[in-house]
Motif scaffolding. Structure first.
Motif, PDB file in Angstrom:
ATOM      1  N   GLU A  93      12.299  19.418  -9.036  1.00  0.00           N
ATOM      2  CA  GLU A  93      10.877  19.754  -9.076  1.00  0.00           C
ATOM      3  C   GLU A  93       9.986  18.557  -9.399  1.00  0.00           C
ATOM      4  N   TYR A  94      10.586  17.417  -9.794  1.00  0.00           N
ATOM      5  CA  TYR A  94       9.814  16.224 -10.136  1.00  0.00           C
ATOM      6  C   TYR A  94      10.016  15.086  -9.131  1.00  0.00           C
ATOM      7  N   ARG A  95      10.694  15.369  -8.023  1.00  0.00           N
ATOM      8  CA  ARG A  95      10.977  14.314  -7.057  1.00  0.00           C
ATOM      9  C   ARG A  95       9.801  14.107  -6.099  1.00  0.00           C
ATOM     10  N   ARG A  96       8.720  13.577  -6.628  1.00  0.00           N
ATOM     11  CA  ARG A  96       7.536  13.252  -5.826  1.00  0.00           C
ATOM     12  C   ARG A  96       6.814  12.072  -6.466  1.00  0.00           C
ATOM     13  N   GLU A  97       5.861  11.546  -5.766  1.00  0.00           N
ATOM     14  CA  GLU A  97       5.126  10.371  -6.227  1.00  0.00           C
ATOM     15  C   GLU A  97       4.321  10.686  -7.483  1.00  0.00           C
ATOM     16  N   ARG A 137       0.832  -1.209   0.000  1.00  0.00           N
ATOM     17  CA  ARG A 137       0.000   0.000   0.000  1.00  0.00           C
ATOM     18  C   ARG A 137       0.869   1.262   0.000  1.00  0.00           C
ATOM     19  N   ARG A 138       1.877   1.226  -0.884  1.00  0.00           N
ATOM     20  CA  ARG A 138       2.790   2.364  -1.016  1.00  0.00           C
ATOM     21  C   ARG A 138       2.386   3.242  -2.180  1.00  0.00           C
ATOM     22  N   SER A 139       2.953   4.443  -2.214  1.00  0.00           N
ATOM     23  CA  SER A 139       2.735   5.353  -3.342  1.00  0.00           C
ATOM     24  C   SER A 139       3.426   4.809  -4.583  1.00  0.00           C
ATOM     25  N   LEU A 140       2.952   5.233  -5.734  1.00  0.00           N
ATOM     26  CA  LEU A 140       3.550   4.815  -6.993  1.00  0.00           C
ATOM     27  C   LEU A 140       4.636   5.801  -7.398  1.00  0.00           C
ATOM     28  N   LEU A 141       5.847   5.288  -7.617  1.00  0.00           N
ATOM     29  CA  LEU A 141       6.985   6.125  -8.016  1.00  0.00           C
ATOM     30  C   LEU A 141       7.282   5.931  -9.491  1.00  0.00           C
ATOM     31  N   ALA A 142       8.004   6.873 -10.049  1.00  0.00           N
ATOM     32  CA  ALA A 142       8.296   6.855 -11.478  1.00  0.00           C
ATOM     33  C   ALA A 142       9.081   5.608 -11.880  1.00  0.00           C
ATOM     34  N   ALA A 143       9.944   5.105 -11.003  1.00  0.00           N
ATOM     35  CA  ALA A 143      10.796   3.966 -11.345  1.00  0.00           C
ATOM     36  C   ALA A 143       9.997   2.713 -11.670  1.00  0.00           C
ATOM     37  N   GLY A 144       8.783   2.589 -11.118  1.00  0.00           N
ATOM     38  CA  GLY A 144       7.989   1.386 -11.331  1.00  0.00           C
ATOM     39  C   GLY A 144       7.060   1.451 -12.519  1.00  0.00           C
ATOM     40  N   VAL A 145       7.143   2.509 -13.326  1.00  0.00           N
ATOM     41  CA  VAL A 145       6.245   2.686 -14.468  1.00  0.00           C
ATOM     42  C   VAL A 145       7.044   2.597 -15.758  1.00  0.00           C
ATOM     43  N   HIS A 146       6.531   1.838 -16.725  1.00  0.00           N
ATOM     44  CA  HIS A 146       7.258   1.707 -17.995  1.00  0.00           C
ATOM     45  C   HIS A 146       6.422   2.119 -19.206  1.00  0.00           C
ATOM     46  N   GLY A 147       5.195   2.567 -18.987  1.00  0.00           N
ATOM     47  CA  GLY A 147       4.371   2.983 -20.113  1.00  0.00           C
ATOM     48  C   GLY A 147       3.260   3.914 -19.684  1.00  0.00           C
ATOM     49  N   ARG A 203      14.802   6.478 -11.147  1.00  0.00           N
ATOM     50  CA  ARG A 203      14.744   6.583  -9.699  1.00  0.00           C
ATOM     51  C   ARG A 203      14.487   8.029  -9.283  1.00  0.00           C
ATOM     52  N   THR A 204      13.791   8.186  -8.163  1.00  0.00           N
ATOM     53  CA  THR A 204      13.393   9.522  -7.720  1.00  0.00           C
ATOM     54  C   THR A 204      14.595  10.435  -7.554  1.00  0.00           C
ATOM     55  N   ARG A 205      15.691   9.917  -7.016  1.00  0.00           N
ATOM     56  CA  ARG A 205      16.857  10.778  -6.777  1.00  0.00           C
ATOM     57  C   ARG A 205      17.544  11.215  -8.068  1.00  0.00           C
TER      58      ARG A 205
END
Length: 373
Positions: free
Chosen positions: A356-360, A299-309, A349-351
């Motif tokens: 300005e884009y380092r958020r869920e 039940r975590r937030s969705l981060l950019a690293a886990g999205v591919h499309g 990865r978020t880092r």
């Protein structure tokens, strides 16, 4: 508490009635049927419960005054019939409830009122305020302006949405069938299913339309509505309109008619219920297995690293589906970026992103799982 006692004890209850239960075969309102329904609702109200009525029947009520023999597929004619029928239906309810000293308030909803978050909240405030003033709200979809593209859908689904919207403790669906059967009730050997503990486990041949031809829904829509409500913690009773008095019985054991659906899981917040069942989905995000696990299991937030499309045209604040690698929609949430921004962010990865884009992409508070692992 099991379903039937919970339904009998509910302090706030939503009751839905179908067109065929209020009208005669020639399309006009049947005053005997309508008064019998009102008597049952008034009795429940006199017992101290707050009652919301979701009523079909506007189009059917408008057929006879317009000289139409049966419901037509022509949209403009349906809307014209609804325009005439809504007034007839409201007047009939007002006069009938007045016999019991009760005041009604008419609420005509459009798809926007449940799809758009601000409208949803406004409808919720209006209904709660009417109840606090002692008014019995009568809800229907606004058929005079609704089209196939912008409809809420069948009033069974609308009733489930309204039940959660007002925080009801029970939902009663009244129609021309007396419950759920394990097959076609017209065939010998089929039996009534009195209680359902797990809607998802149902494997029955039940998608059969009403017998009158005046309504739009069948058993499948009632099961869908029951699943929506029961899955959000609201017990449901499916019964015949002619058994309305028994269906609204307040004895300790609860109603003895129809099919009762047990409430499953915890009641969702209004925001999560809206996301799951009512929100207008604008696009999709394709997730890898790690992101699916994080969203569903942790039940975590969705981060950019886990999205591919990414697919669809949406802006920050819109609702999107979250899709697993095998193509199944597993969650839904409010996205924090425009679709045009995401191609440069996903998979990173978020880092490694600009500050300005380092958020869920989708925060956990704005996300609702649709399926478990």
């Amino acid at each position: 508490m099991t379903a039937r006692p919970a339904i009998g004890a509910a302090a706030r209850i939503v009751v839905k009635v179908g067109s065929s239960s209020l009208t005669s075969l020639d399309g006009g309102l049947d005053p005997v049927r309508l008064d019998a329904l009102v008597d049952a609702l008034a009795a429940r109200r006199a017992g101290g419960a707050q009652v919301v009525l979701v009523s079909s029947g506007a189009i059917a009520a408008g057929l006879a005054p317009l000289g139409l023999a049966k419901r037509t597929r022509d949209l403009a004619t349906q809307q014209a019939a609804a325009s005439v029928g809504q007034l007839q239906l409201a007047h009939a309810y007002s006069a009938s409830f007045a016999r019991h000293g009760l005041t009604i308030g008419q609420i005509l909803l459009t798809a926007d009122d449940v799809i758009r978050r601000a409208h949803y909240r406004n409808a919720q405030r209006t209904l709660i305020r009417l109840l606090s003033l002692g008014v019995l709200p009568v809800v229907n979809e606004n058929d005079t302006v609704a089209t196939d593209e912008i409809r809420v859908g069948d009033n069974d689904r609308l009733a489930a949405l309204v039940a959660h919207l007002v925080g009801a403790q029970a939902l009663v669906l009244l129609s021309d069938v007396d419950g759920l059967y394990d097959g076609d009730p017209r065939q010998p050997g089929t039996v009534l299913v009195p209680d359902v503990d797990d809607v998802a486990a149902l494997d029955l041949d039940v998608a059969r339309p009403g017998v009158s031809g005046l309504g739009t829904g069948g058993m499948a829509t009632k099961i869908e509505a029951a699943s929506m409500a029961a899955g959000a913690g609201i017990p449901v009773l499916l019964a015949a309109a002619e058994d309305a008095a028994s269906a609204l019985d307040t004895s300790p054991a609860g109603p003895k008619v129809g099919t009762a659906f047990r409430a499953e899981g915890q009641r969702l917040s209004a925001r999560r219920f809206w996301l799951r069942h009512a929100a207008d989905v604008r696009g999709r995000l394709d997730l890898d297995e790690g992101a699916v696990h994080a969203v569903l299991r942790r039940r975590r937030s969705l981060l950019a690293a886990g999205v591919h499309g990414v697919a669809g045209e949406f802006v920050a604040g819109d609702v999107v589906d979250l899709v697993a690698p095998h193509g199944q929609v597993v969650a839904r949430g409010v996205v924090a970026f425009d679709a045009t921004e995401l191609p440069n962010l996903i998979g990173r990865r978020t880092r490694d992103l600009p500050p300005e884009y380092r958020r869920e992409l989708v925060h956990a508070d704005d996300l609702v799982p649709l399926r478990g692992l």
